[in-house]
Design an enzyme around this catalytic site. Structure first.
Site, PDB file in Angstrom:
ATOM      1  N   GLU A 148     -68.143 -41.499  -9.627  1.00 46.92           N
ATOM      2  CA  GLU A 148     -67.560 -40.608 -10.460  1.00 46.92           C
ATOM      3  C   GLU A 148     -67.499 -41.561 -11.839  1.00 46.92           C
ATOM      4  OE1 GLU A 148     -63.269 -38.528 -11.145  1.00 46.92           O
ATOM      5  OE2 GLU A 148     -63.295 -40.416  -9.915  1.00 46.92           O
ATOM      6  N   LYS A 222     -64.761 -30.627 -11.519  1.00 46.35           N
ATOM      7  CA  LYS A 222     -63.771 -31.037 -10.665  1.00 46.35           C
ATOM      8  C   LYS A 222     -62.712 -30.141 -10.890  1.00 46.35           C
ATOM      9  CE  LYS A 222     -60.878 -35.515 -10.370  1.00 46.35           C
ATOM     10  NZ  LYS A 222     -60.691 -36.723 -11.005  1.00 46.35           N
ATOM     11  N   CYS A 263     -63.367 -37.048  -6.260  1.00 44.17           N
ATOM     12  CA  CYS A 263     -62.374 -37.964  -6.383  1.00 44.17           C
ATOM     13  C   CYS A 263     -60.907 -37.145  -5.727  1.00 44.17           C
ATOM     14  CB  CYS A 263     -62.028 -38.569  -7.678  1.00 44.17           C
ATOM     15  SG  CYS A 263     -60.910 -40.005  -7.624  1.00 44.17           S
TER      16      CYS A 263
END
Length: 392
Positions: A148, A222, A263
């Site tokens: 990331e 995300k 994440c």
């Protein structure tokens, strides 16, 4: 429940029904408190247990005299069919879950997780990532995963500075241009970690997936932004600068069907469940967990997502830099469908190269057939995007 204990709870009753003639009603008693009727399976049981043309009365007598183990094994099969019909496991996923597609070479290949050191020098970061990818490919990796935010520091101040216009490509997005070039030149699939993406007046934390022809196959923004506050430990609010994505991302590649999360997305099991229901073999999570949540949750969440959904999970973190404003935990990892750690590393810069074999997915799903044991009569997971697409 074993065959003998089930047989001890079997009740046989001779029933005369005007509309259906004489039937043998087979039931399962629950300590004298409850009776589960297996009427729909009774005649099938009688027909399979005894020769053709056996009379109902004769069958009833012979059933009563049948050894408990034989009877229990017969009824156990019918009871399972009955429970399956009543619990409606196929309804636990809406739309119904799909089978993972077939993959070349039997689903066997090498994956590389490049745990990269990241600096404030963007050009250096891009060149460094390129070298790591090429080295992994030269060592047999057919799928390479990056961390990331690998092209610059992870901070709200840095996101706008290092952001790229991915859709414009070329000089407007040197990071993804490099990924495309290397994917094509090496003939590999790349899950390109994530970078800050500029789209209009918005910024996203975005992962790009490139096929071995160098084409952009998918882009995941995300979905769950990292907004947390643990007093005395860590506070971070991605939403101060970033906008959340609104679409789950699953992509068919030369190395299988891959779901993508970034994440904090890993904390939301519903997203992983959607990917499993869509037939994913593997979920990749580029992520930069921190020194507070990393030791407690990083491995735990990876193994949970793998075990819950009986598929492979791969994560890739930046290497730890104790002098950075945000210190990453590291420990990039590959987890197999039974929760086994296939490969991992510590916090330093490193590249893991490990073998994936998708036959392990089928093996574990046969060992524990969770898909057939779900209770669609009690709960459902609704894939809103897929449902809307199929309606139209």
């Amino acid at each position: 429940m074993d065959g003998v204990s089930l047989a001890n709870r079997i009740n046989l009753k001779y029933v005369n029904q005007p509309d259906h003639g004489h039937l043998v009603l087979v039931s399962i008693g629950d300590g004298g408190k409850r009776m589960t009727s297996l009427l729909p399976y009774s005649l099938r049981f009688v027909a399979s247990a005894f020769p053709a043309k056996t009379s109902i009365a004769s069958a009833l007598g012979r059933l009563s005299a049948t050894p408990k183990r034989f009877l229990g094994n017969r009824l156990k099969f019918s009871y399972r069919n009955y429970i399956t019909a009543m619990t409606k496991p196929e309804d636990a996923r809406v739309p119904p879950a799909v089978t993972p597609p077939s993959v070349p070479n039997g689903g066997k290949f090498k994956i590389a997780l490049c745990q990269l050191s990241v600096t404030e020098n963007k050009e250096r970061n891009i060149a460094h990532a390129r070298a790591a990818i090429e080295s992994a490919a030269d060592n047999g990796a057919q799928l390479v995963v990056l961390p990331e935010i690998w092209n610059g520091p992870y901070s709200n101040a840095s996101f706008p500075v290092y952001a790229e216009d991915i859709d414009a490509g070329g000089s407007a997005s040197p990071s993804t241009s490099m990924l495309s070039e290397v994917a094509r030149s090496k003939g590999i699939t790349i899950v390109g970690g994530s970078i800050s993406e500029r789209s209009g007046d918005r910024l996203y934390n975005t992962c790009c997936i490139f096929g071995k022809d160098g084409e952009l196959k998918a882009k995941h923004r995300k979905i769950h932004l990292f907004d947390i506050d643990i007093p005395g430990k860590i506070s971070f609010m991605e939403s101060k600068t970033l906008t959340a994505g609104n679409t789950p991302t699953i992509v068919d590649t030369d190395v299988g069907r891959i779901g993508i999360g970034i994440c904090y997305d890993i904390r939301f099991q519903e997203l992983a469940m959607l990917y499993a229901a869509r037939g994913a073999h593997l979920i990749c999570y580029p992520g930069a967990f921190n020194m507070t949540t990393g030791p407690l949750h990083w491995e735990l969440l990876q193994r949970a997502r793998a075990v819950d959904n009986q598929l492979f999970v791969a994560t890739c973190s930046p290497a730890r830099d104790i002098n950075a404003g945000y210190v990453a935990w590291g420990h990039s990892t590959l987890v197999a469908p039974f929760g086994e750690i296939v490969a991992t590393t510590d916090h330093e810069e490193a590249t893991i190269i490990a073998d994936i074999d998708y036959s392990r997915i089928e093996e574990r799903r046969m060992n524990m057939p969770l898909e057939k044991q779900r209770h669609g009569d009690l709960y459902q997971l609704v894939d809103v995007n897929r449902l809307d697409t199929e309606k139209h």
